[in-house]
Structures are given as C-alpha cells and as structure tokens.
Design a protein around this motif. Structure first.
Motif, PDB file in Angstrom:
ATOM      1  N   VAL A 184       0.863  -1.209   0.064  1.00 43.28           N
ATOM      2  CA  VAL A 184       0.019  -0.091  -0.131  1.00 43.28           C
ATOM      3  C   VAL A 184       0.652   1.321   0.090  1.00 43.28           C
ATOM      4  O   VAL A 184       0.502   2.118  -0.781  1.00 43.28           O
ATOM      5  CB  VAL A 184      -0.990  -0.006   1.360  1.00 43.28           C
ATOM      6  N   MET A 185       1.968   1.308   0.847  1.00 46.64           N
ATOM      7  CA  MET A 185       2.790   2.496   0.895  1.00 46.64           C
ATOM      8  C   MET A 185       3.378   2.868  -0.529  1.00 46.64           C
ATOM      9  O   MET A 185       3.662   3.825  -0.842  1.00 46.64           O
ATOM     10  CB  MET A 185       3.806   2.100   1.798  1.00 46.64           C
ATOM     11  N   HIS A 188       0.944   4.134  -2.953  1.00 46.60           N
ATOM     12  CA  HIS A 188       0.718   5.384  -2.304  1.00 46.60           C
ATOM     13  C   HIS A 188       1.980   6.193  -2.954  1.00 46.60           C
ATOM     14  O   HIS A 188       1.511   7.297  -3.610  1.00 46.60           O
ATOM     15  CB  HIS A 188       0.553   5.786  -0.991  1.00 46.60           C
ATOM     16  N   GLU A 192       1.312   9.319  -6.043  1.00 44.63           N
ATOM     17  CA  GLU A 192       1.813  10.545  -5.722  1.00 44.63           C
ATOM     18  C   GLU A 192       2.702  11.046  -6.763  1.00 44.63           C
ATOM     19  O   GLU A 192       2.656  11.962  -7.374  1.00 44.63           O
ATOM     20  CB  GLU A 192       2.376  10.617  -4.280  1.00 44.63           C
TER      21      GLU A 192
END
Length: 582
Positions: A184-185, A188, A192
């Motif tokens: 997930v990180m 993300h 971004e």
C-alpha cells in the motif's frame, strides 16, 4: 434405572460437556440426529438452571427399568424452586428453560425443596433401534467412561492445539498485513509520483500552449488584419483573382486563430485556470446575436431556426462562455447538414435551462458518441470534404459546460441527424473562480489632440508594428522600437503615449513598464499594453500602471480599431467624438 454415566456441573464448560455427552449417548442407543438435538437441548437447559440457581449439580444418564427409554436425572443442592407450578405454566420467569425442556421430553418430573431440586426426564427409544441388550449397554458404559475420564485432558490438548494454531495464524496474518502495508505504501508513493508527474505535464502543456499561443496569435492577428486592409481596398482596387486569393488568406488566418483560441481555452480548463464571469442575462440576449453571426455559415437548402419557450427567466452564468458553446454546436451542425434544418431550442426544466441544437444532417454512429468529445478526434463517414474540423470544438464545449455547472450530451443516429443537449442551472453554482462582471464595452471614435501627438510603439514583431502604425498614421506621429532597451531610450524623449508589447527578447513588457514608472522623466507617460499573450490575474496586477490592456487576438477590424481609439482617449492623446455601445 441402569446407569450409563455421570457429568458434574461446576461451570459453563460442564454444561457444554453435558450437552455433548447427551448427544453421544442418544446416538449410541439409536436416536436420530434431530432427536439427539432435542434431548441434548433439554438437558442443557436444566443443567444451566442448576448452575445458575444452585451453583452446580450432577447429570446422570441411564436406561429405565424396562430398557425402553433413555432416563436423565439432574440433581442440585440449591435453595429449591418456589412455586414450581407457576414456572411450568409460564407465569414466572425463575427457572427459565424448564417449560421448554418439559415439552422436548416424553416424561418430565420435578421435585424441589429448600434442600435442592431433582429433575427426572425420559425419552422413549425408537422402535426401529430396539431395546439395548446387555452387551450394547456395557459397550456404551465403557466408551462413555473412557470419554468422560479423558475429557479434561482432551480438552486441555484441544485447547493447546487451538492456541498453537491461533498463534501460527496470527503470525501469518501479521506477516501478510506487513507485506500488504508495504504494498500500500509503495502504491501510494507511485500514485503520488504519477499525480505529480501528471500535474507537471499539465502545467508544462499549459505553459507550452501559452507561449505557442503568443507566437501564433501575433502573426495571425497581423495576417488577418493586413488581409482585411486589402479586402477593404484601403490601398486601391484588386483584380478578381487577387480578391479571391486575399479572401482565402483571410479565411485561413481566422480559422487558425479560432483553432489556437480553442487550444488555449482547453489548456486553461485542464489546468483549472479558466475564469468564470458570472452575470445575469436573458437567454434571448445570447440567441439573437448568435443567429446573426452564424447566418453567413448557413449553406443553401438549410434553414436555421431559433425556438425559445415563452417566459424563460433570466439566467445567472457566463454569457460569453454560453455563447461560445452554442456557437460551436450550431457551427458544427451546419457543417454536417447539407439540406433540411438546424434548430436551436431553449426551454426550462425545473431549476435548469435546456438548450438543444438539432439538425437533419449525417448523424453519428452510437459507438462514436463519446469519441467526438475527445480532443482531436475525427469520425470517418459520409462527410463532405469541406467539413473536416480541428476536433477541438466539442471537447471544449463539454469542458465549458461542466465549468458552468452543466452537462453536454448527444443523441444521434447515422443518416438521420443529431441533437446536442446542453443543460445549465438557472443560477450557476460553479467551483471555478468568478471574476466581477465587466462593464459594457464602449467604442470611442477619437480625434487626436491638436499638434499631432507622438506615439511610440515598442514591439519586436514587425508585422504587429506595421498594423498598429496603419491605424495611427496620418493622425499621429509614430515612432517604432523593436526591443525593450530601444523603447526605453526613445521613451526618454517623452512621447505622448507608448504602445507596449509584453513578450520581447531582451526585456519583457513587465520590466519595461516598471522602469518607465520608476524613472521621473518617463513616469507620467501613459502606457497602453498591446499583446497577444493570454494574461492571468497576476499578470494584469503587474501591469496595473498601464492605462489600458489590449489584445491582438481579434480579427474584427472595427472592434480592433475601436479598442485602440478608446485606449488613446484614456491615454489623453485623443478626445471622444462619438460614443456607442457594441
């Protein structure tokens, strides 16, 4: 009674064990699964009452003296149950479960006193199972004895296995969660990065188009204006062939100007920089001039009709953008309609105004209904060669409709025609920044002050200087500077007014204006900014010391000259002779 086994009730786990033991015995003596459940439920209820009201007891399992029924006795040493008859009738809630257990068994006898309570229950063994013989009873006793003896150790082993399994699963879940969190990180971070890349791409595209727009608008404006000079015979008559050639040049210049304007408008809407100017106006105020403007585009054999529902309220929106959307839709309809009609309808639907542009043209296949709203999209089909467009009009129209809080859709069948439907709120509630309503444009027919004032043109584009000089020659003394430094040098001679471009190779118009206003010698000279650059709010604020800011983008000679003369009046080098509103 022939005893089969016994379970002590000291806690909730023992109630569960009594339930399981009941099912085991009932299965051994021949009861069906359904009957096992009924008997075990009755035993559980009475055992739970013994635990709840007497802190425990015993459950004894056996066969009655005839061997034809399963007998179960629950005994406790509690305070007893007062008024058993009221409980069995349901009048009292003390001893909940007793009436239900009674209904599940064949016989049910309860004896309660202050010394304790004894409940005896029986259930007849099904005939199909037959009466258990001595060997069968012995087998049940031995199995049950071993099961009951091993029950605590078995429970402990099961508990330890369950704990170990749960620990193992917890470790697995923790590892999965950790790995998921990493994913997930990473996702993300990637999103971004992509969002930032897209933002930079949009920003770069907008800047590129803005710069390109300036570089294109300036020569196109000059080309359109100079060709208009020739068409207006300002320099003498043209031969028929020359007139035809100049008209082609003029039409191409206007077409390219419109294309550049659409491209820049799209870039501004994509970048969120489009400005909405909210005003209150009547729908007729948009449709009447629209019909007059588009009349030259109507081909022979096509009728352009406008139908407005009576009593339409005034609408709060951006009048210029609404006119731009409708102009694009009607021009598009006229392109693809060889015969028949193009109709513009306006009506109210609740809190929205609905505009429909319907034609009897070539139509659009269903699979292309969304494609036409994509930038630069071209739909192949039975289209006249003269009608190939840039592919920007419809995408821009939809973006502008959404900017105004509305929608733009199409309904069309190939070979039948198309209807474009624009819905706008009566009262616009848009998220875009709104600019104050501009004052009605004023055209001033100006006469120079006595003494033929001097005007300095500072612009690096020779064609732009030529066009502006043609407007001013004969009435003003015109001087030219092809760069910012030369402009500052000539400004020291104190001309009566300065026309200043913004984009120049050495100094920008912003820098030239700042130096002019900082120098006591040139501080009071009125400056008119004359540029093809699309200016935002910050740019206009930096040019706040200019008396006027004019755009080179118009291809209307009348409007262009009117704006220049109005600026000369504001600069104080001309006086108003006559004033009219456009």
């Amino acid at each position: 009674m022939t005893e089969l086994g016994l379970v002590d009730i000291r806690g909730e786990d023992d109630v569960v064990r009594a339930h399981q033991t009941t099912r085991t015995i009932a299965a051994q003596v021949g009861f069906s699964s359904f009957e096992q459940t009924r008997i075990a439920t009755a035993v559980s209820e009475i055992a739970r009452n013994a635990l709840t009201y007497a802190a425990g007891g015993t459950v004894t399992f056996g066969l009655d003296d005839t061997g034809g029924a399963l007998a179960i006795t629950v005994v406790d040493r509690g305070p007893g149950i007062p008024d058993v008859a009221a409980i069995l009738s349901g009048e009292r809630t003390h001893g909940a479960g007793i009436p239900g257990a009674r209904r599940l068994m064949d016989t049910f006898v309860i004896d309660s006193s202050p010394g304790g309570t004894r409940v005896e229950m029986t259930r007849r063994i099904p005939r199909r199972a037959g009466k258990p013989d001595a060997a069968r009873v012995s087998t049940v006793q031995l199995q049950l004895a071993g099961r009951l003896a091993d029950e605590p150790s078995q429970q402990i082993r099961r508990l330890l296995r369950d704990v170990a399994e749960r620990d193992r699963r917890l470790v697995e879940l923790t590892e999965e969660l950790t790995e998921t969190n990493r994913g997930v990180m990473a996702l993300h971070a990637e999103l971004e990065d992509r969002a930032e890349y897209q933002r930079q791409a949009v920003e770069l595209r907008t800047r590129l188009l803005s710069e390109m727009g300036h570089e294109l608008r300036t020569p196109l404006h000059s080309l359109a204006t100079i060709s208009q000079f020739l068409l207006d015979r300002l320099d003498g008559e043209l031969t028929p062939e020359q007139d035809r050639q100049v008209r082609i040049i003029h039409e191409i210049a206007e077409s390219l100007t419109a294309y550049v304007n659409d491209l820049l408008d799209l870039a501004r809407t994509d970048a969120g920089r489009a400005i909405v100017q909210l005003t209150r106006f009547q729908v007729d105020a948009v449709l009447r001039p629209l019909r007059r403007i588009l009349k030259p585009l109507v081909p022979p054999g096509v009728a352009l009709q406008v139908v407005v529902e009576p009593g339409l309220p005034a609408i709060t929106s951006d009048e210029q953008k609404l006119s731009q959307i409708l102009r694009n839709l009607v021009a598009n309809a006229l392109k693809f309609t060889a015969r028949g009609t193009v109709e513009i309808h306006a009506r109210r639907a609740g809190d929205r105004i609905v505009f429909e542009v319907a034609d009897t043209g070539t139509g659009i296949a269903p699979e292309h209904h969304e494609l036409i709203f994509h930038e630069f999209a071209q739909v192949d089909g039975h289209v006249q060669p003269r009608m190939r467009g840039s592919g920007l009009g419809l995408p821009l129209s939809r973006r502008l409709a959404e900017l105004l809080g509305g929608t733009l859709t199409v309904a069309s069948k190939l070979g039948v025609g198309s209807t474009f439907r624009l819905e706008l709120p009566v009262e616009a509630g848009v998220a875009a920044a709104s600019a104050p309503e501009p004052a009605a444009p004023v055209i001033a027919a100006a006469a120079p002050r006595p003494g033929q004032p001097r005007v300095l043109i500072v612009d690096d584009d020779r064609a732009s200087r030529y066009v502006l000089k043609r407007w001013l020659d004969g009435r003003y003394r015109v001087e030219e500077a092809d760069c910012g430094h030369e402009g500052l040098r000539l400004a020291a001679t104190r001309p009566d007014a300065i026309f200043l471009d913004v984009v120049m190779p050495d100094l920008t118009g912003f820098e030239v204006l700042e130096r002019l206003k900082a120098d006591p010698v040139t501080r009071d000279i009125p400056v008119v900014v004359y540029t093809a650059l699309g200016l935002g709010a910050n740019d206009r604020a930096r040019l706040g010391d200019a008396v006027s800011i004019l755009r080179k983008s118009t291809s209307s000679r009348v409007a262009d000259r009117a704006a220049i003369e109005d600026a000369l009046v504001k600069a104080g080098v001309a006086t108003t002779v006559e004033t009219t509103h456009v």
